[in-house]
Motif scaffolding. Structure first.
Motif, PDB file in Angstrom:
ATOM      1  N   ASP A 166      -1.943   5.348   4.891  1.00 50.42           N
ATOM      2  CA  ASP A 166      -1.041   5.512   3.757  1.00 50.42           C
ATOM      3  C   ASP A 166      -0.199   4.256   3.514  1.00 50.42           C
ATOM      4  O   ASP A 166      -0.012   3.834   2.385  1.00 50.42           O
ATOM      5  CB  ASP A 166      -0.119   6.716   3.957  1.00 50.42           C
ATOM      6  CG  ASP A 166      -0.875   8.037   3.946  1.00 50.42           C
ATOM      7  OD1 ASP A 166      -1.969   8.095   3.355  1.00 50.42           O
ATOM      8  OD2 ASP A 166      -0.367   8.998   4.528  1.00 50.42           O
ATOM      9  N   VAL A 167       0.303   3.671   4.585  1.00 51.94           N
ATOM     10  CA  VAL A 167       1.091   2.445   4.472  1.00 51.94           C
ATOM     11  C   VAL A 167       0.216   1.327   3.915  1.00 51.94           C
ATOM     12  O   VAL A 167       0.628   0.587   3.013  1.00 51.94           O
ATOM     13  CB  VAL A 167       1.687   2.043   5.849  1.00 51.94           C
ATOM     14  CG1 VAL A 167       2.247   0.641   5.812  1.00 51.94           C
ATOM     15  CG2 VAL A 167       2.740   3.044   6.283  1.00 51.94           C
ATOM     16  N   HIS A 168      -0.987   1.219   4.415  1.00 55.53           N
ATOM     17  CA  HIS A 168      -1.910   0.166   3.988  1.00 55.53           C
ATOM     18  C   HIS A 168      -2.246   0.314   2.500  1.00 55.53           C
ATOM     19  O   HIS A 168      -2.237  -0.668   1.759  1.00 55.53           O
ATOM     20  CB  HIS A 168      -3.172   0.222   4.850  1.00 55.53           C
ATOM     21  CG  HIS A 168      -4.021  -0.985   4.759  1.00 55.53           C
ATOM     22  ND1 HIS A 168      -5.040  -1.095   3.846  1.00 55.53           N
ATOM     23  CD2 HIS A 168      -4.000  -2.147   5.461  1.00 55.53           C
ATOM     24  CE1 HIS A 168      -5.617  -2.274   3.989  1.00 55.53           C
ATOM     25  NE2 HIS A 168      -5.012  -2.927   4.958  1.00 55.53           N
ATOM     26  N   ILE A 169      -2.529   1.524   2.070  1.00 54.87           N
ATOM     27  CA  ILE A 169      -2.840   1.771   0.654  1.00 54.87           C
ATOM     28  C   ILE A 169      -1.637   1.442  -0.217  1.00 54.87           C
ATOM     29  O   ILE A 169      -1.760   0.754  -1.236  1.00 54.87           O
ATOM     30  CB  ILE A 169      -3.298   3.231   0.442  1.00 54.87           C
ATOM     31  CG1 ILE A 169      -4.673   3.452   1.074  1.00 54.87           C
ATOM     32  CG2 ILE A 169      -3.317   3.588  -1.045  1.00 54.87           C
ATOM     33  CD1 ILE A 169      -5.085   4.903   1.150  1.00 54.87           C
ATOM     34  N   TRP A 170      -0.466   1.926   0.173  1.00 50.18           N
ATOM     35  CA  TRP A 170       0.750   1.665  -0.608  1.00 50.18           C
ATOM     36  C   TRP A 170       0.999   0.162  -0.709  1.00 50.18           C
ATOM     37  O   TRP A 170       1.264  -0.366  -1.791  1.00 50.18           O
ATOM     38  CB  TRP A 170       1.959   2.366   0.035  1.00 50.18           C
ATOM     39  CG  TRP A 170       3.227   2.089  -0.697  1.00 50.18           C
ATOM     40  CD1 TRP A 170       3.722   2.773  -1.773  1.00 50.18           C
ATOM     41  CD2 TRP A 170       4.158   1.027  -0.437  1.00 50.18           C
ATOM     42  NE1 TRP A 170       4.905   2.193  -2.189  1.00 50.18           N
ATOM     43  CE2 TRP A 170       5.193   1.130  -1.384  1.00 50.18           C
ATOM     44  CE3 TRP A 170       4.216   0.009   0.502  1.00 50.18           C
ATOM     45  CZ2 TRP A 170       6.270   0.252  -1.420  1.00 50.18           C
ATOM     46  CZ3 TRP A 170       5.289  -0.871   0.473  1.00 50.18           C
ATOM     47  CH2 TRP A 170       6.306  -0.741  -0.481  1.00 50.18           C
ATOM     48  N   LEU A 171       0.896  -0.519   0.406  1.00 50.73           N
ATOM     49  CA  LEU A 171       1.157  -1.953   0.443  1.00 50.73           C
ATOM     50  C   LEU A 171       0.143  -2.717  -0.409  1.00 50.73           C
ATOM     51  O   LEU A 171       0.509  -3.619  -1.175  1.00 50.73           O
ATOM     52  CB  LEU A 171       1.139  -2.450   1.880  1.00 50.73           C
ATOM     53  CG  LEU A 171       1.595  -3.872   2.126  1.00 50.73           C
ATOM     54  CD1 LEU A 171       2.985  -4.113   1.574  1.00 50.73           C
ATOM     55  CD2 LEU A 171       1.563  -4.161   3.614  1.00 50.73           C
ATOM     56  N   THR A 172      -1.116  -2.357  -0.315  1.00 46.01           N
ATOM     57  CA  THR A 172      -2.150  -3.007  -1.119  1.00 46.01           C
ATOM     58  C   THR A 172      -1.871  -2.809  -2.609  1.00 46.01           C
ATOM     59  O   THR A 172      -1.983  -3.755  -3.411  1.00 46.01           O
ATOM     60  CB  THR A 172      -3.549  -2.463  -0.769  1.00 46.01           C
ATOM     61  OG1 THR A 172      -3.782  -2.677   0.632  1.00 46.01           O
ATOM     62  CG2 THR A 172      -4.632  -3.159  -1.571  1.00 46.01           C
ATOM     63  N   GLU A 173      -1.465  -1.615  -2.991  1.00 47.49           N
ATOM     64  CA  GLU A 173      -1.148  -1.348  -4.400  1.00 47.49           C
ATOM     65  C   GLU A 173       0.069  -2.142  -4.868  1.00 47.49           C
ATOM     66  O   GLU A 173       0.088  -2.661  -5.986  1.00 47.49           O
ATOM     67  CB  GLU A 173      -0.929   0.158  -4.606  1.00 47.49           C
ATOM     68  CG  GLU A 173      -2.218   0.942  -4.487  1.00 47.49           C
ATOM     69  CD  GLU A 173      -2.017   2.446  -4.493  1.00 47.49           C
ATOM     70  OE1 GLU A 173      -0.862   2.929  -4.392  1.00 47.49           O
ATOM     71  OE2 GLU A 173      -3.049   3.158  -4.574  1.00 47.49           O
ATOM     72  N   ARG A 174       1.099  -2.261  -4.012  1.00 44.41           N
ATOM     73  CA  ARG A 174       2.292  -3.037  -4.379  1.00 44.41           C
ATOM     74  C   ARG A 174       1.936  -4.506  -4.569  1.00 44.41           C
ATOM     75  O   ARG A 174       2.333  -5.141  -5.543  1.00 44.41           O
ATOM     76  CB  ARG A 174       3.388  -2.941  -3.302  1.00 44.41           C
ATOM     77  CG  ARG A 174       4.124  -1.688  -3.181  1.00 44.41           C
ATOM     78  CD  ARG A 174       4.845  -1.144  -4.394  1.00 44.41           C
ATOM     79  NE  ARG A 174       5.540  -2.062  -5.253  1.00 44.41           N
ATOM     80  CZ  ARG A 174       5.534  -1.978  -6.595  1.00 44.41           C
ATOM     81  NH1 ARG A 174       4.865  -1.048  -7.216  1.00 44.41           N
ATOM     82  NH2 ARG A 174       6.207  -2.832  -7.322  1.00 44.41           N
ATOM     83  N   VAL A 175       1.209  -5.049  -3.609  1.00 49.52           N
ATOM     84  CA  VAL A 175       0.813  -6.456  -3.676  1.00 49.52           C
ATOM     85  C   VAL A 175      -0.037  -6.693  -4.920  1.00 49.52           C
ATOM     86  O   VAL A 175       0.194  -7.652  -5.669  1.00 49.52           O
ATOM     87  CB  VAL A 175       0.068  -6.880  -2.391  1.00 49.52           C
ATOM     88  CG1 VAL A 175      -0.627  -8.215  -2.570  1.00 49.52           C
ATOM     89  CG2 VAL A 175       1.035  -6.925  -1.211  1.00 49.52           C
ATOM     90  N   ALA A 176      -0.979  -5.827  -5.169  1.00 48.43           N
ATOM     91  CA  ALA A 176      -1.844  -5.969  -6.343  1.00 48.43           C
ATOM     92  C   ALA A 176      -1.013  -5.944  -7.625  1.00 48.43           C
ATOM     93  O   ALA A 176      -1.264  -6.735  -8.542  1.00 48.43           O
ATOM     94  CB  ALA A 176      -2.888  -4.854  -6.362  1.00 48.43           C
ATOM     95  N   SER A 177      -0.034  -5.079  -7.674  1.00 49.60           N
ATOM     96  CA  SER A 177       0.826  -4.990  -8.855  1.00 49.60           C
ATOM     97  C   SER A 177       1.561  -6.309  -9.102  1.00 49.60           C
ATOM     98  O   SER A 177       1.587  -6.815 -10.229  1.00 49.60           O
ATOM     99  CB  SER A 177       1.830  -3.847  -8.672  1.00 49.60           C
ATOM    100  OG  SER A 177       2.755  -3.826  -9.724  1.00 49.60           O
TER     101      SER A 177
END
Length: 94
Positions: free
Chosen positions: A7-18
């Motif tokens: 969950d942390v990895h997915i959230w972080l990847t989405e934030r960085v991508a944004s």
């Protein structure tokens, strides 16, 4: 938000991508964020997002000390997973 590694990895990847104006699928999580053009202002913004999302206080250099999504996610999972919710809240309020 749960503190599980995935969950942390997915959230972080989405934030960085944004911030990088890319889709999460375009982010290779093993590539240093600086290679994507991450600058110091964006790194600070990601750090602030981490603090807001996970109710923790982290060092401003967290993103630079853990330069990939994989490394940052692992450090964040350890930080968040290693503290009970009450401790995270009191730390954030300090």
């Amino acid at each position: 938000m749960t503190s599980g590694n995935r969950d942390v990895h997915i959230w972080l990847t989405e934030r960085v991508a944004s911030y990088l104006r890319r889709s999460p699928e375009d982010i290779d999580t093993s590539v240093p964020l600086a290679d994507y053009g991450l600058d110091s202002l964006t790194a600070l913004a990601i750090t602030a997002d981490i603090e807001d999302e996970f109710e923790v206080t982290v060092d401003d250099a967290l993103t630079w000390d853990h330069p990939t999504v994989d490394a940052l996610g692992a450090a964040l999972s350890e930080l968040v997973g290693g503290q009970p919710q009450a401790a995270r809240l009191s730390e954030k309020q300090a």
